[in-house]
Design a protein around this motif. Structure first.
Motif, PDB file in Angstrom:
ATOM      1  N   GLN A  90       1.002  -1.369   0.016  1.00 32.87           N
ATOM      2  CA  GLN A  90       0.256   0.078  -0.026  1.00 32.87           C
ATOM      3  C   GLN A  90       1.026   1.273   0.019  1.00 32.87           C
ATOM      4  O   GLN A  90       0.610   1.930   0.626  1.00 32.87           O
ATOM      5  CB  GLN A  90      -1.707   0.045   1.035  1.00 32.87           C
ATOM      6  N   GLY A  91       2.018   1.184   0.119  1.00 33.51           N
ATOM      7  CA  GLY A  91       3.174   2.382  -0.242  1.00 33.51           C
ATOM      8  C   GLY A  91       3.619   2.539   1.283  1.00 33.51           C
ATOM      9  O   GLY A  91       3.868   3.788   1.124  1.00 33.51           O
ATOM     10  N   TYR A  92       3.064   1.968   2.376  1.00 28.58           N
ATOM     11  CA  TYR A  92       3.729   2.522   4.019  1.00 28.58           C
ATOM     12  C   TYR A  92       5.372   1.921   4.203  1.00 28.58           C
ATOM     13  O   TYR A  92       5.184   0.546   4.219  1.00 28.58           O
ATOM     14  CB  TYR A  92       2.380   1.756   4.642  1.00 28.58           C
ATOM     15  N   ARG A  93       5.785   2.472   3.832  1.00 33.02           N
ATOM     16  CA  ARG A  93       7.743   2.415   4.217  1.00 33.02           C
ATOM     17  C   ARG A  93       8.023   2.666   5.712  1.00 33.02           C
ATOM     18  O   ARG A  93       7.703   3.790   5.447  1.00 33.02           O
ATOM     19  CB  ARG A  93       8.487   3.056   3.414  1.00 33.02           C
ATOM     20  N   PHE A  94       7.999   1.555   6.140  1.00 38.66           N
ATOM     21  CA  PHE A  94       8.073   1.660   7.823  1.00 38.66           C
ATOM     22  C   PHE A  94       9.470   1.126   8.410  1.00 38.66           C
ATOM     23  O   PHE A  94      10.426   0.706   7.293  1.00 38.66           O
ATOM     24  CB  PHE A  94       7.129   0.715   7.823  1.00 38.66           C
ATOM     25  N   CYS A  95       9.425   1.179   9.756  1.00 40.36           N
ATOM     26  CA  CYS A  95      10.789   0.835  10.088  1.00 40.36           C
ATOM     27  C   CYS A  95      10.161  -0.095  11.322  1.00 40.36           C
ATOM     28  O   CYS A  95      11.343  -0.886  11.780  1.00 40.36           O
ATOM     29  CB  CYS A  95      11.913   1.708  10.902  1.00 40.36           C
ATOM     30  N   ARG A  96       8.904   0.473  11.248  1.00 42.17           N
ATOM     31  CA  ARG A  96       8.050  -0.482  12.729  1.00 42.17           C
ATOM     32  C   ARG A  96       6.480  -1.114  11.943  1.00 42.17           C
ATOM     33  O   ARG A  96       5.798  -0.330  11.481  1.00 42.17           O
ATOM     34  CB  ARG A  96       8.061  -0.162  13.880  1.00 42.17           C
ATOM     35  N   ILE A  97       5.682  -2.030  12.152  1.00 43.80           N
ATOM     36  CA  ILE A  97       4.862  -2.298  11.390  1.00 43.80           C
ATOM     37  C   ILE A  97       4.309  -3.801  13.129  1.00 43.80           C
ATOM     38  O   ILE A  97       5.103  -4.142  13.253  1.00 43.80           O
ATOM     39  CB  ILE A  97       5.140  -2.943  10.204  1.00 43.80           C
ATOM     40  N   THR A  98       2.978  -3.613  13.826  1.00 48.10           N
ATOM     41  CA  THR A  98       2.484  -3.907  14.386  1.00 48.10           C
ATOM     42  C   THR A  98       1.010  -4.431  13.720  1.00 48.10           C
ATOM     43  O   THR A  98       0.042  -3.985  13.377  1.00 48.10           O
ATOM     44  CB  THR A  98       2.777  -4.077  15.352  1.00 48.10           C
ATOM     45  N   GLU A  99       0.296  -5.619  14.503  1.00 45.74           N
ATOM     46  CA  GLU A  99      -1.072  -5.951  13.529  1.00 45.74           C
ATOM     47  C   GLU A  99      -2.011  -6.364  14.352  1.00 45.74           C
ATOM     48  O   GLU A  99      -0.947  -7.616  15.470  1.00 45.74           O
ATOM     49  CB  GLU A  99      -1.512  -6.715  12.078  1.00 45.74           C
ATOM     50  N   ASN A 100      -2.991  -5.994  14.949  1.00 44.38           N
ATOM     51  CA  ASN A 100      -4.338  -6.639  16.098  1.00 44.38           C
ATOM     52  C   ASN A 100      -5.372  -6.900  14.689  1.00 44.38           C
ATOM     53  O   ASN A 100      -5.909  -6.080  14.306  1.00 44.38           O
ATOM     54  CB  ASN A 100      -4.542  -5.633  17.145  1.00 44.38           C
ATOM     55  N   ILE A 101      -5.280  -8.728  15.197  1.00 48.94           N
ATOM     56  CA  ILE A 101      -6.759  -8.802  14.522  1.00 48.94           C
ATOM     57  C   ILE A 101      -8.222  -9.616  16.276  1.00 48.94           C
ATOM     58  O   ILE A 101      -7.792  -9.833  16.687  1.00 48.94           O
ATOM     59  CB  ILE A 101      -6.943  -9.745  13.948  1.00 48.94           C
ATOM     60  N   ALA A 102      -8.989  -9.564  15.332  1.00 53.92           N
ATOM     61  CA  ALA A 102     -10.604  -9.575  16.016  1.00 53.92           C
ATOM     62  C   ALA A 102     -11.393 -10.285  15.567  1.00 53.92           C
ATOM     63  O   ALA A 102     -11.596  -9.483  14.068  1.00 53.92           O
ATOM     64  CB  ALA A 102     -10.870  -9.064  17.349  1.00 53.92           C
ATOM     65  N   GLN A 103     -12.170 -11.316  15.700  1.00 55.51           N
ATOM     66  CA  GLN A 103     -13.370 -11.654  15.456  1.00 55.51           C
ATOM     67  C   GLN A 103     -14.613 -12.358  15.980  1.00 55.51           C
ATOM     68  O   GLN A 103     -14.218 -12.737  17.070  1.00 55.51           O
ATOM     69  CB  GLN A 103     -13.464 -12.926  14.413  1.00 55.51           C
ATOM     70  N   GLY A 104     -16.034 -11.512  16.117  1.00 53.52           N
ATOM     71  CA  GLY A 104     -17.027 -11.650  16.641  1.00 53.52           C
ATOM     72  C   GLY A 104     -17.195 -10.804  17.586  1.00 53.52           C
ATOM     73  O   GLY A 104     -18.326 -10.494  17.901  1.00 53.52           O
ATOM     74  N   GLN A 105     -16.507  -9.768  18.161  1.00 51.70           N
ATOM     75  CA  GLN A 105     -16.625  -9.019  18.600  1.00 51.70           C
ATOM     76  C   GLN A 105     -18.071  -7.565  18.306  1.00 51.70           C
ATOM     77  O   GLN A 105     -17.152  -7.422  16.329  1.00 51.70           O
ATOM     78  CB  GLN A 105     -16.353  -8.018  19.273  1.00 51.70           C
ATOM     79  N   LYS A 106     -19.129  -7.420  19.035  1.00 54.30           N
ATOM     80  CA  LYS A 106     -19.963  -6.617  18.003  1.00 54.30           C
ATOM     81  C   LYS A 106     -19.684  -5.080  17.771  1.00 54.30           C
ATOM     82  O   LYS A 106     -20.902  -4.574  17.571  1.00 54.30           O
ATOM     83  CB  LYS A 106     -21.539  -7.546  18.539  1.00 54.30           C
ATOM     84  N   THR A 107     -19.138  -5.147  18.950  1.00 55.90           N
ATOM     85  CA  THR A 107     -18.876  -3.473  18.849  1.00 55.90           C
ATOM     86  C   THR A 107     -17.772  -2.728  19.421  1.00 55.90           C
ATOM     87  O   THR A 107     -16.612  -3.708  19.297  1.00 55.90           O
ATOM     88  CB  THR A 107     -19.523  -3.264  20.429  1.00 55.90           C
ATOM     89  N   LEU A 108     -16.673  -2.313  19.428  1.00 53.55           N
ATOM     90  CA  LEU A 108     -15.753  -1.602  19.392  1.00 53.55           C
ATOM     91  C   LEU A 108     -15.544  -1.046  20.770  1.00 53.55           C
ATOM     92  O   LEU A 108     -14.719  -1.420  21.256  1.00 53.55           O
ATOM     93  CB  LEU A 108     -15.864  -0.115  18.685  1.00 53.55           C
ATOM     94  N   ASP A 109     -16.148  -0.993  21.267  1.00 51.78           N
ATOM     95  CA  ASP A 109     -16.039  -1.432  23.156  1.00 51.78           C
ATOM     96  C   ASP A 109     -15.551  -2.701  23.326  1.00 51.78           C
ATOM     97  O   ASP A 109     -14.219  -2.821  24.661  1.00 51.78           O
ATOM     98  CB  ASP A 109     -17.340  -0.701  23.628  1.00 51.78           C
ATOM     99  N   ILE A 110     -16.315  -3.319  22.939  1.00 51.48           N
ATOM    100  CA  ILE A 110     -15.697  -5.246  23.132  1.00 51.48           C
ATOM    101  C   ILE A 110     -14.702  -5.500  22.803  1.00 51.48           C
ATOM    102  O   ILE A 110     -13.286  -5.848  23.865  1.00 51.48           O
ATOM    103  CB  ILE A 110     -17.152  -6.208  22.701  1.00 51.48           C
TER     104      ILE A 110
END
Length: 152
Positions: A90-110
């Motif tokens: 996507q053209g993002y030139r980084f020196c640090r990258i991390t990722e969080n994923i989740a599935q099933g939580q119905k709201t942003l708060d959760i």
């Protein structure tokens, strides 16, 4: 006659094959909604504020769509893609990258609470080495957050 039949057949099929999966366009950018919360949590830990980044948002969106389209849930994606390779694409030139994923939580708060209660996810959110982030929500409550730092 044969060519006419083939063309008619193609015209009949084209609306079906040209239509994207309904879910492909349904990924929502929720980064702006969580920006202040992210920065408030980071401030409580003496960390600098994060900024939203559109290239990271595109990176998160690609991964959310792929998880839905191909029916998997992992940081590794099609073609052995990784958070880093997706960000670079996507053209993002980084020196640090991390990722969080989740599935099933119905709201942003959760989902945010779940990440803050998970040591690895919390570490990513509170990483002093990141300066930018993104968060998207896809159909089926698939959540993808990318955090990064350009350059360095």
């Amino acid at each position: 006659m044969r060519l006419t039949l083939i063309m008619c057949f193609m015209l009949l099929l084209s609306p079906l094959t040209a239509m994207p999966l309904a879910a492909e366009g349904a990924v929502k950018n929720v980064g702006p909604v969580v920006l202040e919360r992210m920065n408030a949590v980071r401030a409580q830990h003496g960390l600098h504020r994060l900024k939203l980044n559109r290239k990271l948002t595109a990176t998160s969106g690609v991964h959310a769509r792929n998880m839905l389209k191909y029916g998997f849930f992992s940081h590794d994606g099609p073609g052995n893609s990784t958070p880093g390779s997706r960000a670079r694409s996507q053209g993002y030139r980084f020196c640090r990258i991390t990722e969080n994923i989740a599935q099933g939580q119905k709201t942003l708060d959760i989902v945010f609470a779940a990440w803050m209660n998970s040591p690895k996810h919390r570490h990513n959110i509170l990483d002093p080495g990141v300066t930018e982030f993104s968060l998207v929500r896809g159909p089926g409550n698939i959540w993808v957050m990318n955090l990064g730092r350009r350059g360095c």
